[in-house]
Design a protein around this motif. Structure first.
Motif, PDB file in Angstrom:
ATOM      1  N   GLY A   1     -52.418  -3.160  -6.174  1.00 55.93           N
ATOM      2  CA  GLY A   1     -52.998  -4.020  -5.427  1.00 55.93           C
ATOM      3  C   GLY A   1     -52.776  -5.339  -6.297  1.00 55.93           C
ATOM      4  N   SER A   2     -53.103  -6.600  -6.099  1.00 58.76           N
ATOM      5  CA  SER A   2     -52.995  -7.630  -6.661  1.00 58.76           C
ATOM      6  C   SER A   2     -53.417  -7.853  -8.077  1.00 58.76           C
ATOM      7  CB  SER A   2     -53.510  -8.948  -5.684  1.00 58.76           C
ATOM      8  OG  SER A   2     -54.856  -8.748  -5.736  1.00 58.76           O
ATOM      9  N   SER A   3     -54.418  -7.031  -8.357  1.00 58.58           N
ATOM     10  CA  SER A   3     -55.044  -6.962  -9.668  1.00 58.58           C
ATOM     11  C   SER A   3     -54.050  -6.217 -10.595  1.00 58.58           C
ATOM     12  CB  SER A   3     -56.370  -6.551  -9.752  1.00 58.58           C
ATOM     13  OG  SER A   3     -56.322  -5.308  -9.274  1.00 58.58           O
ATOM     14  N   ARG A   4     -53.243  -5.364 -10.206  1.00 60.78           N
ATOM     15  CA  ARG A   4     -52.357  -4.572 -11.085  1.00 60.78           C
ATOM     16  C   ARG A   4     -50.912  -4.690 -10.693  1.00 60.78           C
ATOM     17  NH1 ARG A   4     -52.746   0.798  -9.583  1.00 60.78           N
ATOM     18  NH2 ARG A   4     -52.667   1.549 -11.521  1.00 60.78           N
ATOM     19  N   SER A   5     -50.488  -5.764 -10.366  1.00 61.68           N
ATOM     20  CA  SER A   5     -49.075  -6.003  -9.739  1.00 61.68           C
ATOM     21  C   SER A   5     -48.221  -5.954 -11.098  1.00 61.68           C
ATOM     22  CB  SER A   5     -49.081  -7.372  -9.114  1.00 61.68           C
ATOM     23  OG  SER A   5     -49.306  -8.473 -10.079  1.00 61.68           O
ATOM     24  N   THR A   6     -48.700  -6.028 -12.196  1.00 57.83           N
ATOM     25  CA  THR A   6     -47.791  -5.937 -13.575  1.00 57.83           C
ATOM     26  C   THR A   6     -47.024  -4.302 -13.545  1.00 57.83           C
ATOM     27  OG1 THR A   6     -49.313  -5.708 -15.088  1.00 57.83           O
ATOM     28  CG2 THR A   6     -48.709  -7.937 -14.581  1.00 57.83           C
ATOM     29  N   PHE A   7     -47.825  -3.501 -13.152  1.00 63.12           N
ATOM     30  CA  PHE A   7     -47.397  -2.049 -13.466  1.00 63.12           C
ATOM     31  C   PHE A   7     -46.224  -1.712 -12.510  1.00 63.12           C
ATOM     32  CE2 PHE A   7     -52.001  -1.703 -14.639  1.00 63.12           C
ATOM     33  CZ  PHE A   7     -51.784  -2.292 -15.935  1.00 63.12           C
ATOM     34  N   ARG A   8     -45.142  -1.123 -12.901  1.00 63.76           N
ATOM     35  CA  ARG A   8     -43.961  -0.728 -12.093  1.00 63.76           C
ATOM     36  C   ARG A   8     -44.122   0.843 -11.552  1.00 63.76           C
ATOM     37  NH1 ARG A   8     -39.202  -4.519 -13.993  1.00 63.76           N
ATOM     38  NH2 ARG A   8     -40.423  -6.162 -14.946  1.00 63.76           N
ATOM     39  N   HIS A   9     -45.046   1.579 -12.289  1.00 65.35           N
ATOM     40  CA  HIS A   9     -45.258   2.718 -11.745  1.00 65.35           C
ATOM     41  C   HIS A   9     -46.600   3.090 -11.744  1.00 65.35           C
ATOM     42  CE1 HIS A   9     -41.412   5.303 -12.863  1.00 65.35           C
ATOM     43  NE2 HIS A   9     -41.347   4.913 -11.646  1.00 65.35           N
ATOM     44  N   PRO A  10     -47.353   2.238 -10.411  1.00 64.53           N
ATOM     45  CA  PRO A  10     -48.967   2.020 -10.543  1.00 64.53           C
ATOM     46  C   PRO A  10     -49.292   3.305  -9.874  1.00 64.53           C
ATOM     47  CG  PRO A  10     -47.866   0.881  -8.896  1.00 64.53           C
ATOM     48  CD  PRO A  10     -46.565   1.508  -9.679  1.00 64.53           C
TER      49      PRO A  10
ATOM     50  N   HIS B   1     -37.744  -0.597 -16.104  1.00 67.44           N
ATOM     51  CA  HIS B   1     -37.784   0.534 -15.003  1.00 67.44           C
ATOM     52  C   HIS B   1     -36.399   1.145 -14.523  1.00 67.44           C
ATOM     53  CE1 HIS B   1     -38.510   2.109 -11.220  1.00 67.44           C
ATOM     54  NE2 HIS B   1     -39.818   2.141 -11.307  1.00 67.44           N
ATOM     55  N   HIS B   2     -36.447   2.419 -14.355  1.00 66.93           N
ATOM     56  CA  HIS B   2     -35.012   3.182 -14.331  1.00 66.93           C
ATOM     57  C   HIS B   2     -34.594   2.258 -12.927  1.00 66.93           C
ATOM     58  CE1 HIS B   2     -35.718   5.597 -10.652  1.00 66.93           C
ATOM     59  NE2 HIS B   2     -36.938   5.804 -10.878  1.00 66.93           N
ATOM     60  N   GLN B   3     -33.202   2.375 -12.947  1.00 67.10           N
ATOM     61  CA  GLN B   3     -32.602   1.469 -11.960  1.00 67.10           C
ATOM     62  C   GLN B   3     -32.173   2.377 -10.595  1.00 67.10           C
ATOM     63  OE1 GLN B   3     -32.440  -1.917 -11.983  1.00 67.10           O
ATOM     64  NE2 GLN B   3     -33.863  -1.311 -13.845  1.00 67.10           N
ATOM     65  N   GLY B   4     -32.553   3.592 -10.605  1.00 64.01           N
ATOM     66  CA  GLY B   4     -32.168   4.548  -9.342  1.00 64.01           C
ATOM     67  C   GLY B   4     -30.765   5.244  -9.518  1.00 64.01           C
ATOM     68  N   GLY B   5     -30.138   5.451  -8.506  1.00 68.43           N
ATOM     69  CA  GLY B   5     -29.041   6.241  -8.534  1.00 68.43           C
ATOM     70  C   GLY B   5     -28.829   7.160  -7.390  1.00 68.43           C
TER      71      GLY B   5
ATOM     72  N   ALA C   1     -46.581  -0.279  -2.038  1.00 67.40           N
ATOM     73  CA  ALA C   1     -46.763   1.005  -1.772  1.00 67.40           C
ATOM     74  C   ALA C   1     -45.281   1.684  -1.887  1.00 67.40           C
ATOM     75  CB  ALA C   1     -47.219   1.397  -0.420  1.00 67.40           C
ATOM     76  N   VAL C   2     -45.444   2.956  -2.812  1.00 71.16           N
ATOM     77  CA  VAL C   2     -44.057   3.669  -2.909  1.00 71.16           C
ATOM     78  C   VAL C   2     -44.338   5.070  -2.432  1.00 71.16           C
ATOM     79  CG1 VAL C   2     -42.308   4.408  -4.454  1.00 71.16           C
ATOM     80  CG2 VAL C   2     -43.360   1.965  -4.953  1.00 71.16           C
ATOM     81  N   VAL C   3     -43.502   5.444  -1.586  1.00 71.69           N
ATOM     82  CA  VAL C   3     -43.468   6.963  -1.324  1.00 71.69           C
ATOM     83  C   VAL C   3     -42.267   7.688  -1.441  1.00 71.69           C
ATOM     84  CG1 VAL C   3     -43.859   8.587   0.806  1.00 71.69           C
ATOM     85  CG2 VAL C   3     -45.080   6.655   0.593  1.00 71.69           C
ATOM     86  N   CYS C   4     -42.202   8.659  -1.913  1.00 67.45           N
ATOM     87  CA  CYS C   4     -41.073   9.677  -2.211  1.00 67.45           C
ATOM     88  C   CYS C   4     -41.505  11.036  -1.487  1.00 67.45           C
ATOM     89  CB  CYS C   4     -40.911  10.116  -3.552  1.00 67.45           C
ATOM     90  SG  CYS C   4     -40.208   8.615  -4.349  1.00 67.45           S
ATOM     91  N   ALA C   5     -40.994  11.338  -0.475  1.00 68.28           N
ATOM     92  CA  ALA C   5     -41.357  12.443   0.544  1.00 68.28           C
ATOM     93  C   ALA C   5     -40.224  13.538   0.584  1.00 68.28           C
ATOM     94  CB  ALA C   5     -41.657  12.041   1.737  1.00 68.28           C
ATOM     95  N   ARG C   6     -40.477  14.836   0.458  1.00 72.21           N
ATOM     96  CA  ARG C   6     -39.424  15.720   0.838  1.00 72.21           C
ATOM     97  C   ARG C   6     -39.685  16.558   2.105  1.00 72.21           C
ATOM     98  NH1 ARG C   6     -39.314  19.573  -4.301  1.00 72.21           N
ATOM     99  NH2 ARG C   6     -41.067  20.509  -3.296  1.00 72.21           N
TER     100      ARG C   6
ATOM    101  N   SER D   1     -35.973  -3.801  -9.855  1.00 73.50           N
ATOM    102  CA  SER D   1     -37.538  -4.626  -9.777  1.00 73.50           C
ATOM    103  C   SER D   1     -37.300  -5.575 -11.056  1.00 73.50           C
ATOM    104  CB  SER D   1     -38.162  -3.293 -10.241  1.00 73.50           C
ATOM    105  OG  SER D   1     -37.991  -2.865 -11.636  1.00 73.50           O
ATOM    106  N   GLY D   2     -38.311  -6.659 -10.820  1.00 73.91           N
ATOM    107  CA  GLY D   2     -38.809  -7.466 -11.700  1.00 73.91           C
ATOM    108  C   GLY D   2     -40.246  -7.539 -11.767  1.00 73.91           C
ATOM    109  N   PRO D   3     -40.819  -8.880 -12.601  1.00 71.72           N
ATOM    110  CA  PRO D   3     -42.136  -8.878 -12.747  1.00 71.72           C
ATOM    111  C   PRO D   3     -42.758  -9.199 -11.302  1.00 71.72           C
ATOM    112  CG  PRO D   3     -40.961 -10.244 -14.351  1.00 71.72           C
ATOM    113  CD  PRO D   3     -39.954  -9.698 -13.414  1.00 71.72           C
ATOM    114  N   GLY D   4     -43.635  -8.495 -10.719  1.00 75.11           N
ATOM    115  CA  GLY D   4     -44.125  -8.528  -9.433  1.00 75.11           C
ATOM    116  C   GLY D   4     -43.357  -8.328  -8.185  1.00 75.11           C
ATOM    117  N   VAL D   5     -42.208  -7.709  -8.252  1.00 72.39           N
ATOM    118  CA  VAL D   5     -41.287  -7.433  -7.241  1.00 72.39           C
ATOM    119  C   VAL D   5     -40.362  -6.086  -7.411  1.00 72.39           C
ATOM    120  CG1 VAL D   5     -40.950  -9.912  -6.470  1.00 72.39           C
ATOM    121  CG2 VAL D   5     -39.380  -8.925  -8.333  1.00 72.39           C
ATOM    122  N   LYS D   6     -39.988  -5.615  -6.387  1.00 70.90           N
ATOM    123  CA  LYS D   6     -39.235  -4.275  -6.440  1.00 70.90           C
ATOM    124  C   LYS D   6     -38.816  -4.357  -4.921  1.00 70.90           C
ATOM    125  CE  LYS D   6     -39.671   0.683  -6.794  1.00 70.90           C
ATOM    126  NZ  LYS D   6     -40.436   1.853  -7.022  1.00 70.90           N
ATOM    127  N   ILE D   7     -37.491  -3.537  -5.007  1.00 71.88           N
ATOM    128  CA  ILE D   7     -37.067  -3.137  -3.605  1.00 71.88           C
ATOM    129  C   ILE D   7     -36.349  -1.760  -3.654  1.00 71.88           C
ATOM    130  CG2 ILE D   7     -34.701  -4.514  -3.925  1.00 71.88           C
ATOM    131  CD1 ILE D   7     -34.611  -5.190  -1.206  1.00 71.88           C
TER     132      ILE D   7
END
Length: 371
Positions: free
Chosen positions: A199-208, A295-299, A221-226, A329-335
């Motif tokens: 939420g907005s109180s924890r937006s600095t964490f990239r793996h929240p 943060h790791h950049q994916g792949g 929100a982040v989902v990794c589903a198998r 990702s950057g401070p407060g943003v990720k795609i």
């Protein structure tokens, strides 16, 4: 050790065998090519990534955090799956592809040692570690049936994100949001491997990891589903106000970073070269030279969340029909979305037409959903 074979399964049950026989034949040929190049007779598969790929989606786990409850010897005389006696009934009935020989050992036995002895080769089997790069290359190009399964899973996950996040409110807690996501993922026949929320109180964490904190004015929100062994990855943002000018600017710039990464993701390009482009893109779009370190950049994606994560040491070469999840990702943003590289370009898999988008370099990319 006892043995059964998928060929002995009654026809009614055989039609329910997982995976695609056509895809599996190609995968076996790819592994036999690895054996030919190494001058060996067998290869022992022991990780969830390798097993679910080779078995075309069979579920070979009990605990999501534990080791597989099966090991598979790919030998020139056939495929030999070894599992514990207390797992064999379900494996035989629901997870054993046609043409795979099933061997059982007591639940207290050493699974890998047992699997290494079922073949007829004069030499010990190759381990996955000895041919890690070759196995990754064998997994890169997704085959038609697994591509179709991946697209369906990705669309399902994107739809779940839309429906759950659309119902959120500022006082919804992070735990409440991820529990709703988890319930929907499981109901879709998938396994939630990663669930993150800030939420907005924890937006600095990239793996929240979620907490009891309310979402507040803005949330990720982040989902990794198998499902069927394949892992779909997705990030989405919501907010309950118009956002600040700084937030809207950063959201546009991180999408521009992603667009540069997409442009670099072309057949024949090595991952380390894409990594160099990622580093330059952060600077180009005003995030600073150190953001890639935060943060790791994916792949590449598919049967692992990332296969592998891109770094300066990753020299795998991009191929057609390969899947990727880049996540700048950057401070407060990720795609983040799961995509597949096709002959007509990058195809976004984690898509729900109900989610708002903006066109970035010719592709529809998700923007923050304003509630």
């Amino acid at each position: 050790m006892t043995q059964t074979t998928a060929a002995a399964v009654p026809q009614q049950e055989a039609r329910l065998a997982p995976g695609s026989p056509g895809d599996r034949a190609i995968k076996r040929r790819r592994v036999l090519d690895i054996l030919d190049d190494a001058g060996r007779d067998s290869l022992l598969l022991t990780t969830n990534t390798a097993l679910t790929w080779y078995l075309d989606g069979s579920r070979v786990h009990i605990s999501l955090a534990g080791d597989p409850i099966a090991a598979l010897l790919v030998a020139r005389d056939g495929d030999h799956l070894v599992t514990f006696n207390n797992e064999a009934g379900r494996i035989a009935a629901e997870e054993l592809p046609l043409g795979v020989n099933l061997h059982t050992v007591p639940w207290y036995a050493n699974l890998h040692q047992a699997a290494a002895t079922v073949g007829n080769g004069a030499l010990p089997p190759l381990s996955e570690a000895e041919v890690a790069a070759e196995l990754r290359a064998a997994r890169q190009q997704l085959l038609p049936a697994e591509s179709a399964r991946y697209a369906l899973l990705s669309a399902d996950v994107a739809g779940i994100m839309t429906e759950v996040l659309s119902a959120a409110r500022p006082d919804t807690t992070e735990f409440a949001l991820v529990s709703a996501l988890a319930a929907r993922v499981v109901a879709a026949g998938a396994e939630p491997l990663v669930l993150l929320c800030n939420g907005s109180s924890r937006s600095t964490f990239r793996h929240p990891l979620a907490t009891h904190a309310p979402l507040g004015r803005r949330a990720m929100a982040v989902v990794c589903a198998r499902r069927d062994g394949l892992v779909a990855n997705i990030t989405r943002w919501i907010r309950f106000d118009a956002g600040t000018p700084g937030e809207r600017d950063a959201e546009a710039r991180i999408a521009a970073v992603e667009a540069d990464i997409f442009d670099a993701t072309v057949p024949g390009t090595r991952l380390d070269r894409i990594f160099t482009e990622i580093q330059a893109a952060y600077v180009r779009h005003g995030f600073g030279a150190d953001q890639w370190e935060q943060h790791h950049q994916g792949g590449p994606a598919g049967y692992a969340g990332r296969d592998p994560r891109v770094t300066s040491e990753a020299t795998d070469t991009v191929v057609l029909d390969q899947a990727f999840t880049w996540n700048p990702s950057g401070p407060g943003v990720k795609i983040e979305d799961t995509v597949q590289l096709t002959e007509s370009g990058l195809h976004i898999l984690t898509v729900d037409p109900r989610w708002p988008v903006a066109t970035v370099n010719g592709l529809a990319r998700p923007v923050t959903l304003q509630l």
